[in-house]
Design a protein around this motif. Structure first.
Motif, mmCIF file in Angstrom:
data_model
loop_
_atom_site.group_PDB
_atom_site.id
_atom_site.type_symbol
_atom_site.label_atom_id
_atom_site.label_comp_id
_atom_site.label_asym_id
_atom_site.label_seq_id
_atom_site.Cartn_x
_atom_site.Cartn_y
_atom_site.Cartn_z
ATOM 1 N N ALA A 81 1.191 -48.582 -11.748
ATOM 2 C CA ALA A 81 0.778 -47.217 -11.404
ATOM 3 C C ALA A 81 1.611 -46.656 -10.263
ATOM 4 C CB ALA A 81 -0.701 -47.217 -11.027
ATOM 5 N N THR A 82 1.939 -47.489 -9.282
ATOM 6 C CA THR A 82 2.745 -47.037 -8.140
ATOM 7 C C THR A 82 4.135 -46.599 -8.590
ATOM 8 O OG1 THR A 82 1.556 -48.522 -6.646
ATOM 9 C CG2 THR A 82 3.718 -47.735 -5.924
ATOM 10 N N LEU A 83 4.773 -47.422 -9.421
ATOM 11 C CA LEU A 83 6.114 -47.079 -9.887
ATOM 12 C C LEU A 83 6.087 -45.899 -10.857
ATOM 13 C CD1 LEU A 83 7.528 -50.679 -10.350
ATOM 14 C CD2 LEU A 83 8.077 -49.038 -8.546
ATOM 15 N N ALA A 84 5.021 -45.817 -11.663
ATOM 16 C CA ALA A 84 4.894 -44.680 -12.578
ATOM 17 C C ALA A 84 4.774 -43.384 -11.791
ATOM 18 C CB ALA A 84 3.696 -44.871 -13.491
ATOM 19 N N ARG B 142 8.036 -42.183 -10.423
ATOM 20 C CA ARG B 142 8.899 -41.570 -11.428
ATOM 21 C C ARG B 142 8.281 -40.336 -12.079
ATOM 22 N NH1 ARG B 142 12.727 -45.554 -14.152
ATOM 23 N NH2 ARG B 142 13.134 -47.089 -12.521
ATOM 24 N N GLY B 143 7.087 -39.963 -11.649
ATOM 25 C CA GLY B 143 6.442 -38.772 -12.184
ATOM 26 C C GLY B 143 5.885 -38.937 -13.575
ATOM 27 N N LEU B 144 5.602 -40.179 -13.977
ATOM 28 C CA LEU B 144 5.049 -40.410 -15.312
ATOM 29 C C LEU B 144 3.574 -40.039 -15.341
ATOM 30 C CD1 LEU B 144 6.639 -43.890 -16.148
ATOM 31 C CD2 LEU B 144 7.498 -41.605 -16.722
ATOM 32 N N GLU B 145 3.108 -39.591 -16.489
ATOM 33 C CA GLU B 145 1.705 -39.226 -16.662
ATOM 34 C C GLU B 145 1.179 -39.799 -17.967
ATOM 35 O OE1 GLU B 145 1.266 -35.022 -16.424
ATOM 36 O OE2 GLU B 145 1.878 -34.897 -14.320
ATOM 37 N N SER B 146 -0.128 -40.058 -17.990
ATOM 38 C CA SER B 146 -0.783 -40.540 -19.209
ATOM 39 C C SER B 146 -2.154 -39.906 -19.308
ATOM 40 C CB SER B 146 -0.921 -42.070 -19.178
ATOM 41 O OG SER B 146 -1.688 -42.513 -20.276
ATOM 42 N N HIS C 196 -6.279 -42.239 -21.289
ATOM 43 C CA HIS C 196 -7.498 -42.754 -20.675
ATOM 44 C C HIS C 196 -8.279 -41.645 -19.969
ATOM 45 C CE1 HIS C 196 -5.244 -46.463 -21.328
ATOM 46 N NE2 HIS C 196 -6.376 -47.126 -21.174
ATOM 47 N N GLY C 197 -7.975 -40.402 -20.297
ATOM 48 C CA GLY C 197 -8.634 -39.283 -19.637
ATOM 49 C C GLY C 197 -7.936 -38.938 -18.332
ATOM 50 N N ALA C 198 -8.471 -37.913 -17.665
ATOM 51 C CA ALA C 198 -7.900 -37.492 -16.382
ATOM 52 C C ALA C 198 -8.193 -38.549 -15.324
ATOM 53 C CB ALA C 198 -8.488 -36.148 -15.973
ATOM 54 N N LYS C 199 -7.123 -39.091 -14.725
ATOM 55 C CA LYS C 199 -7.255 -40.137 -13.721
ATOM 56 C C LYS C 199 -6.458 -39.765 -12.479
ATOM 57 C CE LYS C 199 -9.635 -43.054 -16.327
ATOM 58 N NZ LYS C 199 -11.017 -43.469 -15.991
ATOM 59 N N SER C 200 -6.791 -40.441 -11.367
ATOM 60 C CA SER C 200 -6.082 -40.175 -10.122
ATOM 61 C C SER C 200 -4.699 -40.793 -10.116
ATOM 62 C CB SER C 200 -6.887 -40.712 -8.933
ATOM 63 O OG SER C 200 -8.127 -40.051 -8.831
ATOM 64 N N PHE C 201 -4.474 -41.783 -10.968
ATOM 65 C CA PHE C 201 -3.157 -42.405 -11.055
ATOM 66 C C PHE C 201 -2.945 -42.925 -12.464
ATOM 67 C CE2 PHE C 201 -6.204 -45.080 -8.753
ATOM 68 C CZ PHE C 201 -6.402 -46.094 -9.660
ATOM 69 N N PHE C 202 -1.732 -43.376 -12.731
ATOM 70 C CA PHE C 202 -1.333 -43.761 -14.082
ATOM 71 C C PHE C 202 -2.103 -44.994 -14.548
ATOM 72 C CE2 PHE C 202 1.215 -45.600 -17.410
ATOM 73 C CZ PHE C 202 1.810 -44.526 -18.031
ATOM 74 N N TYR C 203 -2.702 -44.899 -15.731
ATOM 75 C CA TYR C 203 -3.417 -46.032 -16.328
ATOM 76 C C TYR C 203 -2.553 -46.610 -17.442
ATOM 77 C CZ TYR C 203 -8.064 -46.071 -14.209
ATOM 78 O OH TYR C 203 -9.108 -46.233 -13.343
ATOM 79 N N ARG D 118 9.354 -53.897 -17.349
ATOM 80 C CA ARG D 118 10.782 -54.259 -17.366
ATOM 81 C C ARG D 118 11.571 -53.259 -18.196
ATOM 82 N NH1 ARG D 118 14.298 -57.475 -20.506
ATOM 83 N NH2 ARG D 118 15.828 -58.642 -19.260
ATOM 84 N N ALA D 119 11.024 -52.858 -19.337
ATOM 85 C CA ALA D 119 11.714 -51.891 -20.188
ATOM 86 C C ALA D 119 11.733 -50.505 -19.569
ATOM 87 C CB ALA D 119 11.036 -51.863 -21.559
ATOM 88 N N GLU D 120 10.637 -50.140 -18.888
ATOM 89 C CA GLU D 120 10.510 -48.778 -18.355
ATOM 90 C C GLU D 120 11.210 -48.603 -17.012
ATOM 91 O OE1 GLU D 120 9.642 -44.923 -18.281
ATOM 92 O OE2 GLU D 120 8.911 -46.194 -19.904
#
Length: 203
Positions: A129-132, A135-139, A142-149, A196-198
């Motif tokens: 979640a920290t690295l996401a 990099r400005g990634l969003e998901s 899992h619904g609206a979350k405070s950080f990347f799930y 690793r891939a991302e």
């Protein structure tokens, strides 16, 4: 694994109840803490060899865990609320297996192994979640979350299912705990390969 698939069924009734509670002045943070307390008491009940009472408290804890997000969506989500939510989730996740370890000393090694696997899963989840976020990634799966799930084999729904089985069949705790420990470790491997891939290349 199943969390994102369950959300379309779970979120609508939770959102209606969350809106009603918000209108009565109940805050998301209050409900989050109440859920953690219920989870902690569930572990205590299990430790006192009352697994069915523990099961009822697990159900209450997870209902409150769903409601805090619904209340936040009905009012104003905060970053602190997101922090408090994940912290209180792990109070619950650790209390229940430790309760089984206290209830039966022979089960303690299995409880500690499960707690260790939860810790590794949490580290992989939060590091991702920290690295996401960096990099400005969003998901939104899992619904609206405070950080990347990030998705994994062992998520909330699977954990609750395992805890329910443990409460219904406490003598089978070593087997259930061992299987879920393996599932958690596979989740760590899965998430690490995705990371690793991302994140291998700097951006």
């Amino acid at each position: 694994m199943f969390d994102s698939k369950l959300r379309p069924w779970i979120d609508p009734p939770l959102n209606r109840l969350g809106l009603a509670l918000a209108r009565r002045g109940i805050t998301a943070d209050q409900v989050t803490v109440a859920g953690a307390v219920a989870g902690g008491v569930a572990g205590l009940a299990i430790g006192l060899q009352q697994p069915l009472a523990g099961l009822a408290l697990i159900a209450l804890s997870r209902l409150l865990d769903g409601l805090d997000g619904a209340i936040a969506r009905a009012t104003r989500p905060t970053d602190f609320g997101g922090y408090l939510d994940i912290l209180c989730d792990y109070v619950f996740y650790l209390a229940v297996p430790l309760g089984f370890g206290l209830a039966e000393p022979a089960h303690l090694p299995y409880a500690l192994a499960l707690v260790a696997s939860f810790t590794l899963t949490a580290v992989s989840f939060l590091a991702y979640a920290t690295l996401a976020a960096k990099r400005g990634l969003e998901s939104v799966s899992h619904g609206a979350k405070s950080f990347f799930y990030s998705t994994g084999l062992a998520e909330g729904a699977e954990t609750i299912a395992a805890f329910v089985l443990m409460c219904l069949f406490p003598a089978a705790f070593p087997v259930i705990a061992s299987l879920f420990t393996v599932l958690c470790l596979l989740t760590v491997v899965q998430r690490s390969l995705i990371a690793r891939a991302e994140f291998r290349q700097d951006r």
